[in-house]
Design an enzyme around this catalytic site. Structure first.
Site, mmCIF file in Angstrom:
data_model
loop_
_atom_site.group_PDB
_atom_site.id
_atom_site.type_symbol
_atom_site.label_atom_id
_atom_site.label_comp_id
_atom_site.label_asym_id
_atom_site.label_seq_id
_atom_site.Cartn_x
_atom_site.Cartn_y
_atom_site.Cartn_z
ATOM 1 N N ASP A 34 0.839 -1.210 0.000
ATOM 2 C CA ASP A 34 0.000 0.000 0.000
ATOM 3 C C ASP A 34 0.860 1.242 0.000
ATOM 4 O O ASP A 34 2.025 1.183 0.329
ATOM 5 C CB ASP A 34 -0.777 0.076 1.313
ATOM 6 C CG ASP A 34 -1.970 -0.830 1.343
ATOM 7 O OD1 ASP A 34 -2.549 -0.929 2.416
ATOM 8 O OD2 ASP A 34 -2.320 -1.411 0.315
ATOM 9 N N LYS A 56 -3.432 2.151 -1.786
ATOM 10 C CA LYS A 56 -4.655 2.413 -1.062
ATOM 11 C C LYS A 56 -4.377 3.536 -0.084
ATOM 12 O O LYS A 56 -3.349 3.571 0.558
ATOM 13 C CB LYS A 56 -5.060 1.161 -0.309
ATOM 14 C CG LYS A 56 -6.496 1.178 0.104
ATOM 15 C CD LYS A 56 -7.032 -0.212 0.267
ATOM 16 C CE LYS A 56 -6.824 -0.726 1.666
ATOM 17 N NZ LYS A 56 -7.525 -1.995 1.881
ATOM 18 N N MET A 170 -8.673 7.979 9.359
ATOM 19 C CA MET A 170 -9.326 8.281 8.078
ATOM 20 C C MET A 170 -10.357 9.410 8.234
ATOM 21 O O MET A 170 -11.375 9.409 7.543
ATOM 22 C CB MET A 170 -10.041 7.038 7.508
ATOM 23 C CG MET A 170 -9.154 5.824 7.382
ATOM 24 S SD MET A 170 -10.040 4.373 6.789
ATOM 25 C CE MET A 170 -10.976 3.902 8.228
HETATM 26 N N1 SAH Z 1 -3.923 -0.246 9.455
HETATM 27 C C1 SAH Z 1 -3.516 1.114 9.704
HETATM 28 C C2 SAH Z 1 -4.686 2.074 9.512
HETATM 29 C C3 SAH Z 1 -5.263 2.071 8.124
HETATM 30 S S1 SAH Z 1 -6.504 3.307 7.898
HETATM 31 C C4 SAH Z 1 -2.913 1.248 11.078
HETATM 32 O O1 SAH Z 1 -3.027 0.314 11.892
HETATM 33 O O2 SAH Z 1 -2.270 2.246 11.352
HETATM 34 C C5 SAH Z 1 -5.558 4.668 7.313
HETATM 35 C C6 SAH Z 1 -5.547 5.769 8.349
HETATM 36 O O3 SAH Z 1 -4.576 5.507 9.343
HETATM 37 C C7 SAH Z 1 -5.166 7.121 7.810
HETATM 38 O O4 SAH Z 1 -6.277 7.766 7.237
HETATM 39 C C8 SAH Z 1 -4.729 7.839 9.074
HETATM 40 O O5 SAH Z 1 -5.837 8.277 9.819
HETATM 41 C C9 SAH Z 1 -4.068 6.731 9.844
HETATM 42 N N2 SAH Z 1 -2.606 6.713 9.702
HETATM 43 C C10 SAH Z 1 -1.858 5.761 9.133
HETATM 44 N N3 SAH Z 1 -0.545 6.049 9.236
HETATM 45 C C11 SAH Z 1 -0.475 7.208 9.918
HETATM 46 C C12 SAH Z 1 0.595 8.030 10.370
HETATM 47 N N4 SAH Z 1 1.865 7.695 10.144
HETATM 48 N N5 SAH Z 1 0.296 9.164 11.041
HETATM 49 C C13 SAH Z 1 -0.986 9.523 11.283
HETATM 50 N N6 SAH Z 1 -2.041 8.786 10.878
HETATM 51 C C14 SAH Z 1 -1.788 7.652 10.219
#
Ligand code: SAH
Length: 244
Positions: A34, A56, A170
């Protein structure tokens, strides 16, 4: 027929990758990844490893989820070691469960390799503990993808009246609606919240505000970003340890 490793890539800082994830990446014949997975991880793959980008982002994807599922499956028919690399943890809004179910139905072996989720680690790098004795006894991780104005919302907004920490993933594009909704259910307008962008990376940005001013303060902040709502945000004054 190979095996698929549904692997958490961690939140950004490459050193937050688990040793197990590191090992399967090194052994992979193909890595399906991704946008959220740190691209430096791919440099650890052996020579000849194939890379498939299924880009994604924020729940919207370049490739529809059923095509991603099928891509993983087709690669499992061709290769021994297939790594499906996903940002954070594969089961936290990562649709890892759907991908695993698709493989299960087709008799493909799979393993889940949990990752450090951004939901907890981005706040940690911002100096915000998601629980804290006397401040928050629990935390919730909620999708912010759905607008609170949606009449059929499945999010139990009325359960958010306590001081438990709420972390919205998100949700950046819905931030105005989310903060309005939380005020509407009874939270004070000056209730603390934070937006954390690119958490755990050298580009991390943190905006601290209140429910009434966070939207304005966080304007233009880049994604990926998450929202933390709760009194724990105030602890950053003492705990902000991460200096880029
Ligand atoms: N599986 C991922 C989340 C996927 S949904 C996890 O466990 O982190 C995607 C969302 O995750 C983004 O819209 C954002 O809100 C958050 N996100 C992912 N990486 C991030 C980061 N480094 N800093 C802040 N938010 C993050």
């Amino acid at each position: 027929m190979g095996k698929v490793y549904l692997t958490g890539a961690g939140p950004g800082d490459m050193e937050l990758l688990t040793m197990k994830a590191f090992r399967v990446v090194k052994e992979a014949d193909v890595i399906i990844y991704d946008r959220l997975a740190n691209p430096d991880i791919l440099k650890e793959a052996k020579s000849g490893c194939e890379f498939v980008y299924v880009g994604k982002e924020d729940g919207r994807h370049i490739m529809p989820q059923d095509e991603i599922n099928e891509t993983i499956y087709q690669n499992a028919l061709k290769h021994d070691n297939v790594v499906r690399l996903k940002g954070g943890d594969p089961f936290v809004f990562g649709r890892g469960g759907e991908e695993a179910a698709y493989l299960f139905e087709r008799d493909i072996k799979f393993e889940i390799i949990p990752g450090i989720t951004s939901a907890i680690s981005a706040p940690a790098y911002a100096g915000i503990p998601v629980t804290h004795r006397g401040v928050a006894v629990s935390f919730r991780v909620v999708t912010g993808h759905e607008s609170p104005n949606k009449t059929t919302s499945q999010i139990p907004w009325n359960n958010f009246k306590t001081d438990d920490t709420i972390i919205f993933l998100m949700g950046l594009h819905n931030l105005p609606m989310i903060s309005e909704k939380l005020i509407e259910i009874g939270k004070p307008a000056d209730y603390p919240c934070a937006v954390i962008s690119k958490g755990t990376t050298v580009d991390q940005k943190v905006v601290i505000g209140t429910l009434s001013d966070i939207t304005k303060k966080a304007e233009g902040i880049p994604t990926p970003a998450l929202i933390v709502v709760g009194k724990v945000v105030e602890l950053r004054q003492q705990l902000n340890w991460f200096k880029q």
